[in-house]
Design a protein around this motif. Sequence first.
Motif, PDB file in Angstrom:
ATOM      1  N   LEU A 196      39.938  10.978  31.752  1.00  0.00           N
ATOM      2  CA  LEU A 196      38.579  10.451  31.688  1.00  0.00           C
ATOM      3  C   LEU A 196      38.528   8.974  31.296  1.00  0.00           C
ATOM      4  CD1 LEU A 196      35.785  11.690  32.179  1.00  0.00           C
ATOM      5  CD2 LEU A 196      35.580  12.043  29.722  1.00  0.00           C
ATOM      6  N   PHE A 197      39.451   8.523  30.466  1.00  0.00           N
ATOM      7  CA  PHE A 197      39.396   7.131  29.997  1.00  0.00           C
ATOM      8  C   PHE A 197      39.771   6.149  31.101  1.00  0.00           C
ATOM      9  CE2 PHE A 197      41.005   3.328  27.911  1.00  0.00           C
ATOM     10  CZ  PHE A 197      40.022   3.085  26.966  1.00  0.00           C
ATOM     11  N   PHE A 198      40.736   6.498  31.942  1.00  0.00           N
ATOM     12  CA  PHE A 198      41.232   5.572  32.951  1.00  0.00           C
ATOM     13  C   PHE A 198      40.492   5.655  34.277  1.00  0.00           C
ATOM     14  CE2 PHE A 198      45.861   4.760  31.375  1.00  0.00           C
ATOM     15  CZ  PHE A 198      45.338   4.019  30.328  1.00  0.00           C
ATOM     16  N   LEU A 199      40.046   6.831  34.648  1.00  0.00           N
ATOM     17  CA  LEU A 199      39.461   7.009  35.980  1.00  0.00           C
ATOM     18  C   LEU A 199      38.166   6.217  36.144  1.00  0.00           C
ATOM     19  CD1 LEU A 199      39.963  10.826  36.667  1.00  0.00           C
ATOM     20  CD2 LEU A 199      41.165   8.918  37.751  1.00  0.00           C
ATOM     21  N   GLY A 200      37.826   5.962  37.386  1.00  0.00           N
ATOM     22  CA  GLY A 200      36.581   5.266  37.682  1.00  0.00           C
ATOM     23  C   GLY A 200      35.897   5.879  38.891  1.00  0.00           C
ATOM     24  N   GLY A 201      34.737   5.333  39.224  1.00  0.00           N
ATOM     25  CA  GLY A 201      34.029   5.754  40.430  1.00  0.00           C
ATOM     26  C   GLY A 201      33.559   7.196  40.387  1.00  0.00           C
ATOM     27  N   THR A 202      33.559   7.820  41.558  1.00  0.00           N
ATOM     28  CA  THR A 202      33.054   9.192  41.673  1.00  0.00           C
ATOM     29  C   THR A 202      33.951  10.193  40.948  1.00  0.00           C
ATOM     30  OG1 THR A 202      34.216   9.399  43.794  1.00  0.00           O
ATOM     31  CG2 THR A 202      31.918   8.697  43.868  1.00  0.00           C
ATOM     32  N   LYS A 203      35.252   9.917  40.870  1.00  0.00           N
ATOM     33  CA  LYS A 203      36.153  10.823  40.158  1.00  0.00           C
ATOM     34  C   LYS A 203      35.794  10.879  38.675  1.00  0.00           C
ATOM     35  CE  LYS A 203      40.243  10.602  43.136  1.00  0.00           C
ATOM     36  NZ  LYS A 203      41.698  10.298  43.190  1.00  0.00           N
ATOM     37  N   TRP A 204      35.544   9.710  38.096  1.00  0.00           N
ATOM     38  CA  TRP A 204      35.161   9.683  36.680  1.00  0.00           C
ATOM     39  C   TRP A 204      33.834  10.410  36.475  1.00  0.00           C
ATOM     40  CZ3 TRP A 204      30.601   7.492  34.903  1.00  0.00           C
ATOM     41  CH2 TRP A 204      30.414   7.574  33.515  1.00  0.00           C
ATOM     42  N   LYS A 205      32.864  10.138  37.335  1.00  0.00           N
ATOM     43  CA  LYS A 205      31.538  10.737  37.174  1.00  0.00           C
ATOM     44  C   LYS A 205      31.600  12.257  37.243  1.00  0.00           C
ATOM     45  CE  LYS A 205      26.809  10.409  38.945  1.00  0.00           C
ATOM     46  NZ  LYS A 205      25.918   9.759  39.954  1.00  0.00           N
ATOM     47  N   LEU A 207      34.222  14.207  36.686  1.00  0.00           N
ATOM     48  CA  LEU A 207      34.978  14.743  35.558  1.00  0.00           C
ATOM     49  C   LEU A 207      34.179  14.656  34.265  1.00  0.00           C
ATOM     50  CD1 LEU A 207      37.707  15.961  34.779  1.00  0.00           C
ATOM     51  CD2 LEU A 207      38.544  13.638  34.366  1.00  0.00           C
ATOM     52  N   ARG A 208      33.422  13.593  34.101  1.00  0.00           N
ATOM     53  CA  ARG A 208      32.590  13.448  32.899  1.00  0.00           C
ATOM     54  C   ARG A 208      31.556  14.570  32.830  1.00  0.00           C
ATOM     55  NH1 ARG A 208      32.275   9.658  28.340  1.00  0.00           N
ATOM     56  NH2 ARG A 208      30.348  10.239  27.320  1.00  0.00           N
ATOM     57  N   PRO A 213      30.106  19.265  28.364  1.00  0.00           N
ATOM     58  CA  PRO A 213      29.777  20.464  27.572  1.00  0.00           C
ATOM     59  C   PRO A 213      30.864  20.886  26.593  1.00  0.00           C
ATOM     60  CG  PRO A 213      29.284  20.804  29.913  1.00  0.00           C
ATOM     61  CD  PRO A 213      30.077  19.552  29.816  1.00  0.00           C
ATOM     62  N   THR A 214      32.078  20.329  26.700  1.00  0.00           N
ATOM     63  CA  THR A 214      33.159  20.752  25.803  1.00  0.00           C
ATOM     64  C   THR A 214      33.082  20.081  24.439  1.00  0.00           C
ATOM     65  OG1 THR A 214      34.698  19.019  26.545  1.00  0.00           O
ATOM     66  CG2 THR A 214      34.657  21.067  27.802  1.00  0.00           C
ATOM     67  N   PHE A 215      32.210  19.073  24.275  1.00  0.00           N
ATOM     68  CA  PHE A 215      32.139  18.348  23.007  1.00  0.00           C
ATOM     69  C   PHE A 215      30.744  18.393  22.390  1.00  0.00           C
ATOM     70  CE2 PHE A 215      35.866  16.484  25.048  1.00  0.00           C
ATOM     71  CZ  PHE A 215      36.774  16.493  23.998  1.00  0.00           C
ATOM     72  N   THR A 216      29.990  19.432  22.672  1.00  0.00           N
ATOM     73  CA  THR A 216      28.676  19.592  22.063  1.00  0.00           C
ATOM     74  C   THR A 216      28.824  20.011  20.596  1.00  0.00           C
ATOM     75  OG1 THR A 216      28.589  21.919  22.727  1.00  0.00           O
ATOM     76  CG2 THR A 216      27.696  20.281  24.278  1.00  0.00           C
ATOM     77  N   PRO A 217      27.777  19.849  19.773  1.00  0.00           N
ATOM     78  CA  PRO A 217      27.868  20.298  18.377  1.00  0.00           C
ATOM     79  C   PRO A 217      28.254  21.765  18.248  1.00  0.00           C
ATOM     80  CG  PRO A 217      25.946  18.903  18.681  1.00  0.00           C
ATOM     81  CD  PRO A 217      26.520  19.132  20.044  1.00  0.00           C
ATOM     82  N   GLY A 218      27.775  22.614  19.166  1.00  0.00           N
ATOM     83  CA  GLY A 218      28.145  24.024  19.109  1.00  0.00           C
ATOM     84  C   GLY A 218      29.638  24.235  19.291  1.00  0.00           C
ATOM     85  N   LYS A 219      30.247  23.487  20.237  1.00  0.00           N
ATOM     86  CA  LYS A 219      31.693  23.609  20.439  1.00  0.00           C
ATOM     87  C   LYS A 219      32.453  23.056  19.243  1.00  0.00           C
ATOM     88  CE  LYS A 219      31.293  25.204  24.681  1.00  0.00           C
ATOM     89  NZ  LYS A 219      29.855  25.018  24.888  1.00  0.00           N
ATOM     90  N   LEU A 374      39.352  22.789  37.923  1.00  0.00           N
ATOM     91  CA  LEU A 374      40.421  21.823  37.692  1.00  0.00           C
ATOM     92  C   LEU A 374      41.765  22.409  38.104  1.00  0.00           C
ATOM     93  CD1 LEU A 374      39.517  20.471  34.120  1.00  0.00           C
ATOM     94  CD2 LEU A 374      38.870  19.507  36.333  1.00  0.00           C
ATOM     95  N   THR A 375      42.692  21.530  38.469  1.00  0.00           N
ATOM     96  CA  THR A 375      44.066  21.946  38.712  1.00  0.00           C
ATOM     97  C   THR A 375      44.837  21.899  37.388  1.00  0.00           C
ATOM     98  OG1 THR A 375      44.854  19.705  39.161  1.00  0.00           O
ATOM     99  CG2 THR A 375      43.939  20.957  41.016  1.00  0.00           C
ATOM    100  N   THR A 376      46.033  22.472  37.378  1.00  0.00           N
ATOM    101  CA  THR A 376      46.850  22.456  36.164  1.00  0.00           C
ATOM    102  C   THR A 376      47.193  21.025  35.768  1.00  0.00           C
ATOM    103  OG1 THR A 376      47.794  24.617  36.709  1.00  0.00           O
ATOM    104  CG2 THR A 376      48.995  23.269  35.124  1.00  0.00           C
ATOM    105  N   LYS A 377      47.467  20.162  36.743  1.00  0.00           N
ATOM    106  CA  LYS A 377      47.777  18.763  36.433  1.00  0.00           C
ATOM    107  C   LYS A 377      46.572  18.048  35.836  1.00  0.00           C
ATOM    108  CE  LYS A 377      51.581  17.891  39.653  1.00  0.00           C
ATOM    109  NZ  LYS A 377      52.088  17.033  40.764  1.00  0.00           N
ATOM    110  N   GLU A 378      45.382  18.365  36.324  1.00  0.00           N
ATOM    111  CA  GLU A 378      44.176  17.750  35.758  1.00  0.00           C
ATOM    112  C   GLU A 378      43.935  18.247  34.340  1.00  0.00           C
ATOM    113  OE1 GLU A 378      41.368  16.876  39.656  1.00  0.00           O
ATOM    114  OE2 GLU A 378      41.456  18.908  38.849  1.00  0.00           O
TER     115      GLU A 378
END
Length: 645
Positions: A196-205, A207-208, A213-219, A374-378
């Motif tokens: 997420l830090f390095f990617l840009g463009g549509t790939k970043w969007k 993935l973001r 949802p993985t970093f919400t207060p509930g999680k 996602l793939t295993t590499k991702e």
Amino acid sequence: MAAAGGAVAVARGARPAQQTGPALAQAGAPVPQVQVVEAPPEESRAVAAEATKHPILPEKNQRQKTEDGTKMAIFFDSWVTEMLAVLSTVFAVLYVTFKINYTYWKKKGLPYLEPSFPLGNGWNTALMRKCPGEDMKDVYFATEGKDVVGIYSLNNPLLVVRDPELIKTIIVRDFNYFPDRGIYVDEETDHLMAHLFFLGGTKWKALRQKLTPTFTPGKMRAMFGIVLECARVLADVTPAGSVVEVRELIARYSTDVIASCAFGIDVDSQHNPEAEFRQWGRRFFKPSVRSYLTQALGFSNPKLRNLLPIPFTPKDITEYFTRVVDDTVKHREKTGVIRKDFIQLMVQLKNIGYVDDSFSITGQQSTEQTSNRLTTKEVAAQAWVFFIAGFETSSTTVSFCLYELARHPDIQKKVQEEIDDVLKKNNGDVTFDIIMTQMPYLEKVVNETLRMYPPVPVLNREVAEDYKLPGYDCVLEQGTKVLIPVMGLHYDRKFFRNPEKFDPEHFSEEQKASRHSYCYLPFGEGPRICIGMRFGLTQVKVALVHLLSKFDFLPVGDKQSKSSQQWSPPAASSGPRQQPAAVPRLQPSSPAVVLARSSPHQHRPPPAASGQQRSPPAVTSGCSHQRLQPTAVAATSGRSHQPAA
């Protein structure tokens, strides 16, 4: 063949001796007459053939070698001279090209710092005299009164933005013009870079959207028990009354937290500093010429970085961490284990294409959700960025915080009193909500640490399409790099009254209201703000609460620290503890003396988990660490509760 009467016959194609008549006359010999006779046809053909085999070349082409046998160059007598000529020509071309490029900001009509060939304005960073954050801080203060200033990295133009309002415009209001960081990414040779830090463009969007949802207060509440368990171990392994290398102590704590949450493994590096996982992480962060070149070029000049087919992450490190993730994913899929951690959410995205509060890796999928998987590499790439971002930033922040508290015992005492009061009110319980909402002075202390020592001292963006710079008659072309000097903003007296001093009151409500909100950017801002900010702050605060509730920290060299072995903690009712004397500023990596405290409150024992027990860990194939099973955490109203150590 000699002819009669002194005449000499010369066959066609032969070359007579070069002797003149006067020379022969002086010798007293008669001057012979030369007669040209026709040679037989067969002899003429033989002579012509021999001449063809051994032609007589002009003298300038005969000089193929010098007297000592050295081969001659093409244009000059020596290959050394020729090489110098080529290098001089290349240097002249580069010099002229760079000088032309160095007029870029002048032609744009923007203020700039005068560059020098060939590194532009990057000499201090390139020669490692200063880190990039310090270098940009110097640029910030060297251009006082200007909103923007142009600089150069090699011959690449960079725009430094100093004005908080313009910064807000770039990273929030006009984000569509600046969506990417402009960092070199090669997913083919290094799949761990596709995060997420390095990617840009549509790939970043895309993935973001998946990872938000993985970093919400509930999680965070669900993962809180894992962080709390690592912090209890941290307090247990910290030796009281001893000199401790705090940086290494906190690095092992951060390693355990990240390994447990992001990779689902128990490495226990706090008890075993030489654990395999810790060694691999230490190796990646160890400075080297290779890492310096790949990172510096990847950030400052991606086009030049394309010419170096060297992966950002060494191949063996990539293989190790990918294997760890692959083993964990296969273990979760095979056994159906549900553990509330980050890697479980990644397995959810891999199997069903979305994240929910159940943490289950099975469920119904729509066509759209199937395409989001996602793939295993991702998955490995996201776990990897969790490690490199969460480990370094959190461990550095805790280390610097303890360093400053050791130098400012009055502040240390005040934050300890707040921690003691909150723990006493909650019977020793520490929860996510208590940490994040009920300790305002601890919040100030952490914010002040991040102000003085920002984990990301420079933010970078790249222009995605031509952009009219507000307030200037200037258009930034696509591909132009923009830098935001975070450290410079954090040390500006216009925004912080005494920026060189560690003062948590810089974050009082009064002072925060008096300055621009975009002059404090430890985690960035806008759509590309650090997605793991909440988790990082939780990790930092939990460690500080456990350490400061049990120990006093003194800098090495302090009068009291020299007699620490004879020091005994005062009773809870004996009044304020003795304060250490002020000492000269030490290096942040300097060891600290850790003194045990008397606890003003009683911690109650851990509550029994309702219907949940820790299963024995399974040994992971191929890696010398243990696979974690679900953590036993007592839940109340959906929140994890554990007593402080």
